[in-house]
Design a protein around this motif. Structure first.
Motif, PDB file in Angstrom:
ATOM      1  N   ARG A  71       0.665  -1.268   0.053  1.00 39.25           N
ATOM      2  CA  ARG A  71       0.027   0.138   0.059  1.00 39.25           C
ATOM      3  C   ARG A  71       0.833   1.186  -0.056  1.00 39.25           C
ATOM      4  NH1 ARG A  71      -3.075  -2.718   4.463  1.00 39.25           N
ATOM      5  NH2 ARG A  71      -1.611  -1.615   5.817  1.00 39.25           N
ATOM      6  N   THR A  72       2.003   1.217   0.552  1.00 36.67           N
ATOM      7  CA  THR A  72       2.826   2.465   1.049  1.00 36.67           C
ATOM      8  C   THR A  72       4.177   2.361  -0.186  1.00 36.67           C
ATOM      9  OG1 THR A  72       3.973   1.276   2.645  1.00 36.67           O
ATOM     10  CG2 THR A  72       1.938   2.719   3.060  1.00 36.67           C
ATOM     11  N   ARG A  73       4.180   1.568  -0.949  1.00 38.26           N
ATOM     12  CA  ARG A  73       5.532   1.533  -1.947  1.00 38.26           C
ATOM     13  C   ARG A  73       5.830   2.681  -2.623  1.00 38.26           C
ATOM     14  NH1 ARG A  73       3.175  -3.251  -5.800  1.00 38.26           N
ATOM     15  NH2 ARG A  73       1.785  -2.008  -6.714  1.00 38.26           N
ATOM     16  N   VAL A  74       4.850   3.370  -3.128  1.00 41.01           N
ATOM     17  CA  VAL A  74       4.943   4.716  -3.861  1.00 41.01           C
ATOM     18  C   VAL A  74       5.683   5.669  -2.941  1.00 41.01           C
ATOM     19  CG1 VAL A  74       4.202   6.528  -5.010  1.00 41.01           C
ATOM     20  CG2 VAL A  74       3.361   4.328  -5.477  1.00 41.01           C
ATOM     21  N   ARG A  75       5.127   5.762  -1.572  1.00 35.60           N
ATOM     22  CA  ARG A  75       5.515   6.579  -0.656  1.00 35.60           C
ATOM     23  C   ARG A  75       7.053   6.225  -0.072  1.00 35.60           C
ATOM     24  NH1 ARG A  75       0.280   6.220   2.774  1.00 35.60           N
ATOM     25  NH2 ARG A  75      -0.997   7.598   1.299  1.00 35.60           N
ATOM     26  N   ALA A  97       9.295   4.674  -2.134  1.00 35.32           N
ATOM     27  CA  ALA A  97      10.158   4.926  -2.951  1.00 35.32           C
ATOM     28  C   ALA A  97      10.508   6.325  -3.226  1.00 35.32           C
ATOM     29  CB  ALA A  97       9.633   4.540  -4.579  1.00 35.32           C
ATOM     30  N   ALA A  98       9.379   7.268  -3.007  1.00 37.39           N
ATOM     31  CA  ALA A  98       9.744   8.854  -3.062  1.00 37.39           C
ATOM     32  C   ALA A  98      10.605   9.260  -1.813  1.00 37.39           C
ATOM     33  CB  ALA A  98       8.303   9.478  -2.890  1.00 37.39           C
ATOM     34  N   ALA A  99      10.456   8.703  -0.571  1.00 40.91           N
ATOM     35  CA  ALA A  99      11.158   8.752   0.409  1.00 40.91           C
ATOM     36  C   ALA A  99      12.557   8.491   0.153  1.00 40.91           C
ATOM     37  CB  ALA A  99      10.762   8.500   1.750  1.00 40.91           C
ATOM     38  N   ALA A 100      12.968   7.475  -0.335  1.00 41.99           N
ATOM     39  CA  ALA A 100      14.284   6.883  -0.913  1.00 41.99           C
ATOM     40  C   ALA A 100      14.598   7.792  -1.766  1.00 41.99           C
ATOM     41  CB  ALA A 100      14.251   5.446  -1.502  1.00 41.99           C
ATOM     42  N   CYS A 101      14.239   8.180  -2.772  1.00 37.38           N
ATOM     43  CA  CYS A 101      14.540   9.177  -3.693  1.00 37.38           C
ATOM     44  C   CYS A 101      15.096  10.529  -2.909  1.00 37.38           C
ATOM     45  CB  CYS A 101      13.537   9.602  -4.914  1.00 37.38           C
ATOM     46  SG  CYS A 101      13.633   8.202  -5.909  1.00 37.38           S
ATOM     47  N   LEU A 102      14.218  11.129  -2.195  1.00 40.50           N
ATOM     48  CA  LEU A 102      14.672  12.324  -1.413  1.00 40.50           C
ATOM     49  C   LEU A 102      15.705  12.331  -0.628  1.00 40.50           C
ATOM     50  CD1 LEU A 102      10.921  13.446  -0.400  1.00 40.50           C
ATOM     51  CD2 LEU A 102      12.558  14.598  -2.123  1.00 40.50           C
ATOM     52  N   LEU A 103      15.850  10.963   0.021  1.00 41.64           N
ATOM     53  CA  LEU A 103      17.133  10.692   1.083  1.00 41.64           C
ATOM     54  C   LEU A 103      18.262  11.009   0.109  1.00 41.64           C
ATOM     55  CD1 LEU A 103      17.912  10.170   3.763  1.00 41.64           C
ATOM     56  CD2 LEU A 103      17.671   7.775   3.174  1.00 41.64           C
TER      57      LEU A 103
END
Length: 136
Positions: A63-67, A69-75
């Motif tokens: 359910r939260t895989r998009v979130r 992935a976005a957090a990893a990119c921002l990190l």
């Protein structure tokens, strides 16, 4: 291919080993139609099930895989920006020193000669520094 057929014929013969029970084909149509009518009666929706919704539960990570992935990119982007900022601030020379070193040495940054000069400067001890200062 023919050898397989000959082997099977030798082993089992030519007779049919499958048999249909007596009277099965005469009553087949009637029994199938009776089962179909029973199935349609059982599958008819009533008032309670007509408005029911099917909810498919997925694991939390799906359910939260998009979130994630976005957090990893921002990190990664933030870490790269921070590292670049810290690296440029740590190795920055004052403007007056850069002008003086460019006029004295005439060596472009990034060449092997400039790295060799930097290595030479790091190997100077106090006596060498005093002698260089005295000669200028």
């Amino acid at each position: 291919m023919e050898s397989d057929e000959k082997y099977l014929e030798r082993k089992f013969g030519r007779q049919n080993h499958f048999a249909v029970p007596d009277g099965y084909l005469q009553n087949l149509t009637a029994s199938v139609m009776a089962n179909v009518s029973k199935q349609t009666e059982c599958n008819m929706p009533n008032k309670e099930t007509a408005n029911a919704k099917v909810v498919v539960m997925q694991p939390w990570w799906r359910r939260t895989r998009v979130r994630i992935a976005a957090a990893a990119c921002l990190l990664v982007a933030g870490g790269t920006a921070f590292y670049t900022y810290m690296d440029s601030e740590h190795h920055a020379e004052p403007v007056s020193n850069v002008a003086a070193s460019n006029s004295n040495h005439n060596v472009e940054m990034g060449t092997s000669a400039s790295y060799n000069e930097m290595a030479d400067y790091t190997m100077l001890d106090n006596d060498d520094i005093y002698s260089l200062l005295a000669s200028n």
